[in-house]
Design a protein around this motif. Structure first.
Motif, PDB file in Angstrom:
ATOM      1  N   MET A  14      87.945 104.306 129.561  1.00 36.06           N
ATOM      2  CA  MET A  14      88.241 103.104 130.172  1.00 36.06           C
ATOM      3  C   MET A  14      89.792 102.345 130.528  1.00 36.06           C
ATOM      4  N   ARG A  15      90.603 102.671 129.584  1.00 34.37           N
ATOM      5  CA  ARG A  15      91.814 102.270 129.552  1.00 34.37           C
ATOM      6  C   ARG A  15      92.735 103.141 130.516  1.00 34.37           C
ATOM      7  N   GLY A  65      81.495  93.945 137.934  1.00 30.86           N
ATOM      8  CA  GLY A  65      81.674  94.309 136.576  1.00 30.86           C
ATOM      9  C   GLY A  65      83.197  94.612 136.323  1.00 30.86           C
ATOM     10  N   ARG A  78      81.937  92.073 130.432  1.00 32.71           N
ATOM     11  CA  ARG A  78      83.043  91.499 129.740  1.00 32.71           C
ATOM     12  C   ARG A  78      83.734  91.824 128.649  1.00 32.71           C
ATOM     13  N   ASP A  79      82.652  92.765 127.587  1.00 26.48           N
ATOM     14  CA  ASP A  79      83.087  92.991 126.468  1.00 26.48           C
ATOM     15  C   ASP A  79      83.303  94.442 126.257  1.00 26.48           C
ATOM     16  N   ARG A  80      83.495  95.116 127.675  1.00 29.45           N
ATOM     17  CA  ARG A  80      83.579  96.601 127.775  1.00 29.45           C
ATOM     18  C   ARG A  80      84.884  97.340 127.054  1.00 29.45           C
ATOM     19  N   LEU A  81      85.925  96.266 126.856  1.00 36.10           N
ATOM     20  CA  LEU A  81      87.198  96.878 126.198  1.00 36.10           C
ATOM     21  C   LEU A  81      87.127  96.904 124.712  1.00 36.10           C
ATOM     22  N   GLU A  82      86.225  96.243 124.117  1.00 36.82           N
ATOM     23  CA  GLU A  82      86.140  96.053 122.690  1.00 36.82           C
ATOM     24  C   GLU A  82      85.591  97.322 121.900  1.00 36.82           C
ATOM     25  N   LYS A  99      88.873  90.756 133.518  1.00 32.11           N
ATOM     26  CA  LYS A  99      89.114  89.386 133.304  1.00 32.11           C
ATOM     27  C   LYS A  99      90.342  88.781 134.250  1.00 32.11           C
ATOM     28  N   ALA A 109      84.959  91.644 135.449  1.00 33.89           N
ATOM     29  CA  ALA A 109      84.784  91.064 134.275  1.00 33.89           C
ATOM     30  C   ALA A 109      85.591  92.013 133.451  1.00 33.89           C
ATOM     31  N   VAL A 110      85.435  93.108 133.625  1.00 35.85           N
ATOM     32  CA  VAL A 110      86.232  93.929 132.383  1.00 35.85           C
ATOM     33  C   VAL A 110      87.884  93.625 132.392  1.00 35.85           C
ATOM     34  N   ARG A 157      85.216 106.941 124.869  1.00 34.06           N
ATOM     35  CA  ARG A 157      84.865 105.863 125.849  1.00 34.06           C
ATOM     36  C   ARG A 157      85.836 104.712 126.229  1.00 34.06           C
ATOM     37  N   LEU A 158      86.550 104.485 124.919  1.00 35.97           N
ATOM     38  CA  LEU A 158      87.809 103.348 124.911  1.00 35.97           C
ATOM     39  C   LEU A 158      88.980 103.961 126.087  1.00 35.97           C
TER      40      LEU A 158
END
Lengths: 72, 150
Positions: free
Chosen positions: B16-17, B96, A39-43, B102, B99-100, B12-13
């Protein structure tokens, strides 16, 4: 990590591949594990969980025993 | 000057985005262009992220195979939200992705034993849909010995 219809299907699948039965989770355990884990992977401050943190999460979800230990 | 660790975090960010926005894991050259960095620095960042067990590289290469929980290639774990679609590396990763993001997501897969289609709806830690059980074949201490098999 695969999703099976039931425990019987896990057993048949493992037997057909001469594999021991591994670790099994209910859907509730699996979805809670995924929620806690991802749940915190985008932080921006996200860091990979330490072995201690990961084992503590497994234990909180009743995933106990040698199968869930991260240290050899 | 940016350190390797800072660049890895930025890569990484960004990855993901991008995968969330486009449904596709970007190539190193695309990330280099987007971040205004040389491609070899992005490949090094991919390598560092792989060594840290954050992402997984294509065998023998520097492109990403897994930007966990997302897969760069189609898998038996399809995750959809409306018309948008992603692929999880396994059922844990498929959950997951929800979860990412949300957001309530639908997961479609098949029982590996009998190929019966299975569908779940995941919303935060809650799950509903077909009955089922998740099986881990590999003990936790050995997951990273061969993460693609795991």
């Amino acid at each position: 990590m695969l999703l099976f219809r039931s425990e019987e299907h896990v057993e048949t699948w493992c037997r057909s591949r001469s594999l021991p039965i591994g670790g099994t989770l209910s859907l509730k355990q699996a979805s809670e594990l995924a929620w806690i884990w991802f749940r915190d992977r985008l932080e921006a401050s996200w860091k990979r969980k330490t072995i201690e943190e990961a084992e503590s999460i497994f234990e909180s979800l009743e995933l106990k025993g040698d199968f869930w230990k991260l240290r050899r | 000057m940016q350190t390797g660790i800072e660049l890895s975090g930025e890569v990484r960010l960004h990855v993901m985005r991008q995968v969330i926005e486009t449904g596709r894991v970007p190539k190193a050259a695309e990330t280099a262009l987007a971040l205004g960095k040389p491609s070899d620095e992005i490949r090094q960042a991919h390598q560092q992220l792989a060594e840290a067990h954050v992402f997984v590289l294509e065998p023998g290469g520097f492109e990403l195979r897994m930007a966990s929980p997302f897969s760069a290639i189609p898998t038996p774990f399809e995750v959809t939200i409306g018309e948008r679609r992603w692929w999880g590396n396994c059922i844990w990763d498929a959950m997951g992705i929800a979860a990412v993001l949300k957001t309530e997501a639908r997961i479609s897969t098949r029982c590996p034993d009998c190929a019966h289609p299975l569908s779940l709806t995941v919303d935060g830690p809650a799950v509903s849909g077909d009955p089922g059980i998740v099986h881990f074949a590999v003990p936790a201490a050995q997951w990273w010995d061969d993460i693609i098999y795991t």
